[in-house]
Design a protein around this motif. Structure first.
Motif, PDB file in Angstrom:
ATOM      1  N   ASP A  14       0.834  -1.205   0.000  1.00 52.24           N
ATOM      2  CA  ASP A  14       0.000   0.000   0.000  1.00 52.24           C
ATOM      3  C   ASP A  14       0.869   1.256   0.000  1.00 52.24           C
ATOM      4  O   ASP A  14       0.586   2.223  -0.709  1.00 52.24           O
ATOM      5  CB  ASP A  14      -0.933   0.020   1.212  1.00 52.24           C
ATOM      6  N   ARG A  64       2.440   1.702  -3.506  1.00 57.37           N
ATOM      7  CA  ARG A  64       1.459   2.243  -4.462  1.00 57.37           C
ATOM      8  C   ARG A  64       1.247   3.736  -4.216  1.00 57.37           C
ATOM      9  O   ARG A  64       1.105   4.527  -5.162  1.00 57.37           O
ATOM     10  CB  ARG A  64       0.150   1.467  -4.375  1.00 57.37           C
ATOM     11  N   PHE A  65       1.238   4.150  -2.935  1.00 54.84           N
ATOM     12  CA  PHE A  65       1.106   5.567  -2.597  1.00 54.84           C
ATOM     13  C   PHE A  65       2.296   6.363  -3.135  1.00 54.84           C
ATOM     14  O   PHE A  65       2.129   7.444  -3.709  1.00 54.84           O
ATOM     15  CB  PHE A  65       0.986   5.745  -1.083  1.00 54.84           C
ATOM     16  N   VAL A  98       4.261   5.631  -5.669  1.00 53.34           N
ATOM     17  CA  VAL A  98       4.183   5.684  -7.133  1.00 53.34           C
ATOM     18  C   VAL A  98       3.133   6.705  -7.567  1.00 53.34           C
ATOM     19  O   VAL A  98       3.373   7.519  -8.464  1.00 53.34           O
ATOM     20  CB  VAL A  98       3.884   4.288  -7.723  1.00 53.34           C
ATOM     21  N   ALA A  99       1.972   6.690  -6.927  1.00 49.87           N
ATOM     22  CA  ALA A  99       0.918   7.654  -7.273  1.00 49.87           C
ATOM     23  C   ALA A  99       1.395   9.083  -7.023  1.00 49.87           C
ATOM     24  O   ALA A  99       1.097   9.987  -7.812  1.00 49.87           O
ATOM     25  CB  ALA A  99      -0.348   7.360  -6.469  1.00 49.87           C
ATOM     26  N   SER A 100       2.136   9.290  -5.940  1.00 51.99           N
ATOM     27  CA  SER A 100       2.644  10.631  -5.614  1.00 51.99           C
ATOM     28  C   SER A 100       3.629  11.121  -6.669  1.00 51.99           C
ATOM     29  O   SER A 100       3.567  12.273  -7.102  1.00 51.99           O
ATOM     30  CB  SER A 100       3.325  10.617  -4.244  1.00 51.99           C
ATOM     31  N   ARG A 120       3.896  10.004  -9.791  1.00 47.77           N
ATOM     32  CA  ARG A 120       3.173  10.191 -11.061  1.00 47.77           C
ATOM     33  C   ARG A 120       2.407  11.509 -11.079  1.00 47.77           C
ATOM     34  O   ARG A 120       2.279  12.145 -12.121  1.00 47.77           O
ATOM     35  CB  ARG A 120       2.210   9.033 -11.298  1.00 47.77           C
ATOM     36  N   ALA A 121       1.891  11.918  -9.924  1.00 43.64           N
ATOM     37  CA  ALA A 121       1.091  13.141  -9.848  1.00 43.64           C
ATOM     38  C   ALA A 121       1.897  14.390 -10.190  1.00 43.64           C
ATOM     39  O   ALA A 121       1.329  15.373 -10.668  1.00 43.64           O
ATOM     40  CB  ALA A 121       0.476  13.274  -8.452  1.00 43.64           C
ATOM     41  N   ARG A 169       4.962  14.167 -12.004  1.00 45.40           N
ATOM     42  CA  ARG A 169       5.927  13.821 -13.052  1.00 45.40           C
ATOM     43  C   ARG A 169       5.944  14.820 -14.205  1.00 45.40           C
ATOM     44  O   ARG A 169       7.002  15.175 -14.715  1.00 45.40           O
ATOM     45  CB  ARG A 169       5.603  12.432 -13.576  1.00 45.40           C
ATOM     46  N   ILE A 178       9.418   4.110 -10.597  1.00 40.89           N
ATOM     47  CA  ILE A 178       8.076   3.549 -10.775  1.00 40.89           C
ATOM     48  C   ILE A 178       8.171   2.065 -11.118  1.00 40.89           C
ATOM     49  O   ILE A 178       7.426   1.247 -10.583  1.00 40.89           O
ATOM     50  CB  ILE A 178       7.290   4.338 -11.839  1.00 40.89           C
ATOM     51  N   GLU A 234       9.196   0.129  -7.863  1.00 46.16           N
ATOM     52  CA  GLU A 234       8.107   0.028  -6.899  1.00 46.16           C
ATOM     53  C   GLU A 234       6.964  -0.838  -7.407  1.00 46.16           C
ATOM     54  O   GLU A 234       6.332  -1.556  -6.639  1.00 46.16           O
ATOM     55  CB  GLU A 234       7.614   1.421  -6.510  1.00 46.16           C
ATOM     56  N   ALA A 235       6.699  -0.774  -8.698  1.00 48.58           N
ATOM     57  CA  ALA A 235       5.653  -1.642  -9.268  1.00 48.58           C
ATOM     58  C   ALA A 235       6.038  -3.109  -9.138  1.00 48.58           C
ATOM     59  O   ALA A 235       5.181  -3.965  -8.883  1.00 48.58           O
ATOM     60  CB  ALA A 235       5.428  -1.291 -10.744  1.00 48.58           C
TER      61      ALA A 235
END
Length: 82
Positions: free
Chosen positions: A46, A49-50, A52-54, A56-57, A59, A75, A78-79
């Motif tokens: 979890d 994923r947080f 990576v989302a951060s 990407r937001a 990037r 990314i 972490e993926a």
């Protein structure tokens, strides 16, 4: 004009072992510490994923080509974990 190929600052590591090879108490034979690390590992996906989302937001705001390459590697790493 010659172009320089950019590579990430760190490699994306792949799992290269079989879990059947891992001893039951894999932290120095210590049952307690093994369970502590197993518990933390259960929560990591979890968090990863947080992260990576951060990344990407924000990037698209990054202009540095090397940092873009590092973001892609991060990314990917972490993926692989999650």
């Amino acid at each position: 004009m010659a172009t320089t190929k950019l590579t990430s600052a760190f490699p994306v590591r792949r799992q290269d072992f079989e879990f059947e090879q891992v001893p039951r108490y894999w932290v120095n034979g210590d049952a307690f510490m093994t369970h502590v690390f197993n518990g933390m590992s259960a929560l990591f996906p979890d968090g990863e994923r947080f992260f990576v989302a951060s990344v990407r937001a924000v990037r698209e705001a990054v202009n540095d080509p090397q940092l873009q390459k590092d973001i892609s590697a991060f990314i990917g790493q972490e993926a692989m974990h999650a």
